[in-house]
Design a protein around this motif. Structure first.
Motif, PDB file in Angstrom:
ATOM      1  N   SER A  50      25.178  36.384  47.872  1.00  0.00           N
ATOM      2  CA  SER A  50      25.484  36.902  46.461  1.00  0.00           C
ATOM      3  C   SER A  50      26.120  38.799  46.421  1.00  0.00           C
ATOM      4  N   ARG A  51      28.390  39.078  46.434  1.00  0.00           N
ATOM      5  CA  ARG A  51      28.755  39.981  46.885  1.00  0.00           C
ATOM      6  C   ARG A  51      28.734  40.862  45.129  1.00  0.00           C
ATOM      7  N   SER A  52      28.045  39.896  43.770  1.00  0.00           N
ATOM      8  CA  SER A  52      28.470  41.113  43.045  1.00  0.00           C
ATOM      9  C   SER A  52      27.234  42.495  42.734  1.00  0.00           C
ATOM     10  N   PRO A  53      26.599  42.912  43.236  1.00  0.00           N
ATOM     11  CA  PRO A  53      25.851  43.826  44.038  1.00  0.00           C
ATOM     12  C   PRO A  53      27.543  44.969  44.537  1.00  0.00           C
TER      13      PRO A  53
ATOM     14  N   PRO B  25      35.998  47.558  33.260  1.00  0.00           N
ATOM     15  CA  PRO B  25      35.989  47.869  34.322  1.00  0.00           C
ATOM     16  C   PRO B  25      38.064  47.138  34.206  1.00  0.00           C
ATOM     17  N   ALA B  26      38.432  47.877  35.664  1.00  0.00           N
ATOM     18  CA  ALA B  26      39.676  46.896  35.673  1.00  0.00           C
ATOM     19  C   ALA B  26      39.083  46.483  37.697  1.00  0.00           C
ATOM     20  N   VAL B  27      39.880  45.190  37.559  1.00  0.00           N
ATOM     21  CA  VAL B  27      40.181  44.912  39.129  1.00  0.00           C
ATOM     22  C   VAL B  27      41.660  45.301  39.593  1.00  0.00           C
TER      23      VAL B  27
ATOM     24  N   THR C 133      31.115  34.357  31.574  1.00  0.00           N
ATOM     25  CA  THR C 133      32.915  34.269  31.844  1.00  0.00           C
ATOM     26  C   THR C 133      33.449  34.118  32.587  1.00  0.00           C
ATOM     27  N   ASP C 134      32.698  32.848  33.079  1.00  0.00           N
ATOM     28  CA  ASP C 134      33.511  31.897  33.878  1.00  0.00           C
ATOM     29  C   ASP C 134      35.097  31.521  33.863  1.00  0.00           C
ATOM     30  N   GLY C 135      34.545  30.799  32.222  1.00  0.00           N
ATOM     31  CA  GLY C 135      36.466  30.901  32.011  1.00  0.00           C
ATOM     32  C   GLY C 135      37.366  31.655  31.859  1.00  0.00           C
ATOM     33  N   PHE C 136      36.104  33.126  31.575  1.00  0.00           N
ATOM     34  CA  PHE C 136      37.599  33.766  31.103  1.00  0.00           C
ATOM     35  C   PHE C 136      38.217  34.793  33.032  1.00  0.00           C
ATOM     36  N   GLY C 137      37.185  34.549  33.389  1.00  0.00           N
ATOM     37  CA  GLY C 137      37.908  35.064  34.971  1.00  0.00           C
ATOM     38  C   GLY C 137      38.743  34.332  35.386  1.00  0.00           C
ATOM     39  N   PHE C 138      38.369  33.180  35.488  1.00  0.00           N
ATOM     40  CA  PHE C 138      39.116  31.662  35.374  1.00  0.00           C
ATOM     41  C   PHE C 138      40.730  32.104  35.036  1.00  0.00           C
ATOM     42  N   VAL C 139      40.987  31.963  33.706  1.00  0.00           N
ATOM     43  CA  VAL C 139      42.442  32.697  33.572  1.00  0.00           C
ATOM     44  C   VAL C 139      43.169  33.791  33.991  1.00  0.00           C
ATOM     45  N   GLU C 140      42.055  34.789  33.911  1.00  0.00           N
ATOM     46  CA  GLU C 140      41.840  36.150  34.150  1.00  0.00           C
ATOM     47  C   GLU C 140      43.345  36.620  35.778  1.00  0.00           C
ATOM     48  N   ALA C 141      41.970  35.572  36.306  1.00  0.00           N
ATOM     49  CA  ALA C 141      42.774  35.766  38.069  1.00  0.00           C
ATOM     50  C   ALA C 141      43.949  34.508  37.963  1.00  0.00           C
ATOM     51  N   LEU C 142      44.372  33.575  37.167  1.00  0.00           N
ATOM     52  CA  LEU C 142      45.149  32.926  37.143  1.00  0.00           C
ATOM     53  C   LEU C 142      46.611  33.592  36.540  1.00  0.00           C
ATOM     54  N   ARG C 143      45.964  34.490  35.775  1.00  0.00           N
ATOM     55  CA  ARG C 143      47.303  35.426  34.718  1.00  0.00           C
ATOM     56  C   ARG C 143      47.166  36.680  35.727  1.00  0.00           C
ATOM     57  N   ALA C 144      46.771  36.791  37.239  1.00  0.00           N
ATOM     58  CA  ALA C 144      46.868  38.192  37.656  1.00  0.00           C
ATOM     59  C   ALA C 144      47.679  37.388  38.974  1.00  0.00           C
ATOM     60  N   GLY C 145      47.603  36.478  38.889  1.00  0.00           N
ATOM     61  CA  GLY C 145      47.777  35.386  40.375  1.00  0.00           C
ATOM     62  C   GLY C 145      48.443  35.202  41.090  1.00  0.00           C
ATOM     63  N   ALA C 146      49.412  34.213  39.584  1.00  0.00           N
ATOM     64  CA  ALA C 146      50.083  33.585  39.364  1.00  0.00           C
ATOM     65  C   ALA C 146      51.318  33.976  37.092  1.00  0.00           C
ATOM     66  N   PRO C 147      51.566  34.697  37.557  1.00  0.00           N
ATOM     67  CA  PRO C 147      52.091  35.135  36.136  1.00  0.00           C
ATOM     68  C   PRO C 147      52.689  34.352  35.422  1.00  0.00           C
ATOM     69  N   ALA C 148      53.818  33.292  36.071  1.00  0.00           N
ATOM     70  CA  ALA C 148      54.802  32.709  35.895  1.00  0.00           C
ATOM     71  C   ALA C 148      54.502  31.594  35.382  1.00  0.00           C
ATOM     72  N   TRP C 149      52.809  31.105  35.310  1.00  0.00           N
ATOM     73  CA  TRP C 149      52.327  29.803  35.085  1.00  0.00           C
ATOM     74  C   TRP C 149      52.069  29.582  33.404  1.00  0.00           C
TER      75      TRP C 149
ATOM     76  N   LEU D 127      35.462  38.577  40.431  1.00  0.00           N
ATOM     77  CA  LEU D 127      36.184  39.710  40.531  1.00  0.00           C
ATOM     78  C   LEU D 127      36.235  39.862  38.519  1.00  0.00           C
ATOM     79  N   HIS D 128      36.985  38.668  38.050  1.00  0.00           N
ATOM     80  CA  HIS D 128      37.457  39.298  36.774  1.00  0.00           C
ATOM     81  C   HIS D 128      36.231  38.775  35.674  1.00  0.00           C
ATOM     82  N   GLN D 129      35.639  38.136  36.472  1.00  0.00           N
ATOM     83  CA  GLN D 129      34.111  37.078  35.197  1.00  0.00           C
ATOM     84  C   GLN D 129      33.091  38.374  35.399  1.00  0.00           C
ATOM     85  N   GLY D 130      33.303  39.661  36.485  1.00  0.00           N
ATOM     86  CA  GLY D 130      32.435  40.077  35.707  1.00  0.00           C
ATOM     87  C   GLY D 130      32.902  41.488  35.633  1.00  0.00           C
TER      88      GLY D 130
END
Length: 299
Positions: free
Chosen positions: A29-32, A283-285, A119-135, A267-270
């Motif tokens: 795990s990379r969470s630590p 915190p911010a990613v 928080t997995d769903g939150f992390g998924f959507v935030e990752a899409l918003r950051a990585g593919a803002p046109a979606w 990162l975002h789900q954390g």
């Protein structure tokens, strides 16, 4: 049952408030690293560790009892194989986690009781918003490969985001049907279950493809999926982050599709858990955080 090593957690915390990741195994795990980065960035006198906990309710129950009775313990994250088992062992489960059927974040409340969140769903959507803002979620169907714990959170998030049609494809058709029954929208939108043999055809006209299976992960078989039917404007997301650039993402990128790797979801789900355990705003990613974690992955 081998008792979890609570003494090592307490020794590392050295009287500071702490949280930790629970799994079996958990050494990968990379969470630590993620939470340690934020603790240092915010100059918080806290600690985030990892705890190996055997499958089965007894060891996980003992872990939750440890959190309840330890003043400095603020909660934990859960990874495989504990996300579903935790539902029956916590004092309170949020409606979102109950709907998904899995918990990935446990927070000790002011009265000492434990609340399970997802928080997995939150992390998924935030990752899409950051990585593919046109979606645009409502613009085209989404295809989800897999029917495990990650798929549950992804499907719930896509339904909530307003995707007009969801296409679920899994190697075991019945598992996909079960998720379809669980998450079919009640507003007339469509949820379709396709056979694994039709996975390539299911991509026609899609605006998003999400791989939630372990296929393509280090040590696992590759994901055998022809992409010819997928529009080149469609976003391709792989929740796998070891390796960071999976074969699916490399092939999608080569044909011009926007791609989002699995690291940003991690990162975002954390973010919500960190704020709940250690206080303050989420915190911010940042690029520095991503570089630090990606570097630890060898990327």
């Amino acid at each position: 049952m081998t008792a979890p090593d609570f003494d090592s957690l307490l020794a590392a915390a050295a009287g500071r408030r702490f949280a930790f990741i629970v799994g079996w195994p958990v050494s990968h795990s990379r969470s630590p690293l993620l939470h340690g980065f934020w603790l240092k960035e915010r100059r918080i006198d806290g600690c985030y560790g990892r705890l190996a906990v055997e499958p089965g309710g007894a060891a996980l129950r003992a872990t939750f009892d440890f959190i309840r009775r330890t003043p400095q313990a603020r909660g934990c994250n859960l990874t495989l194989p504990h996300k579903i088992d935790a539902l029956e062992l916590l004092d309170v489960v949020t409606p979102a986690a109950s709907r998904i059927g899995a918990v990935n974040t446990v927070v000790k409340r002011a009265d000492g009781t434990l609340e399970g969140r997802n928080t997995d769903g939150f992390g998924f959507v935030e990752a899409l918003r950051a990585g593919a803002p046109a979606w645009q979620p409502a613009a085209a169907p989404a295809v989800v490969l897999g029917a495990g714990g990650a798929a549950r959170a992804v499907i719930a998030a896509l339904v909530d985001a307003g995707v007009p049609e969801l296409r679920l494809v899994n190697r075991t058709r019945q598992a996909a049907i079960d998720l379809g029954v669980r998450f079919t929208p009640d507003d007339g939108r469509t949820l379709v279950v396709d056979d694994w043999s039709r996975r390539a055809a299911a991509l026609a006209g899609a605006g998003l493809l999400v791989n939630t299976t372990s296929l393509g992960m280090d040590g696992q078989p590759a994901l055998d999926l022809a992409l010819e039917a997928l529009p080149t404007a469609a976003v391709v997301n792989d929740v796998v982050y070891v390796p960071l650039r999976t074969d699916l993402l490399r092939r999608a990128q080569a044909r011009g599709n926007p791609t989002v790797d699995g690291l940003d979801m991690l990162l975002h789900q954390g973010r919500p858990g960190f704020a709940a355990w250690f206080g303050g705003s989420e915190p911010a990613v940042t690029p520095a955080l991503r570089t630090a974690v990606a570097g630890d992955l060898g990327a």
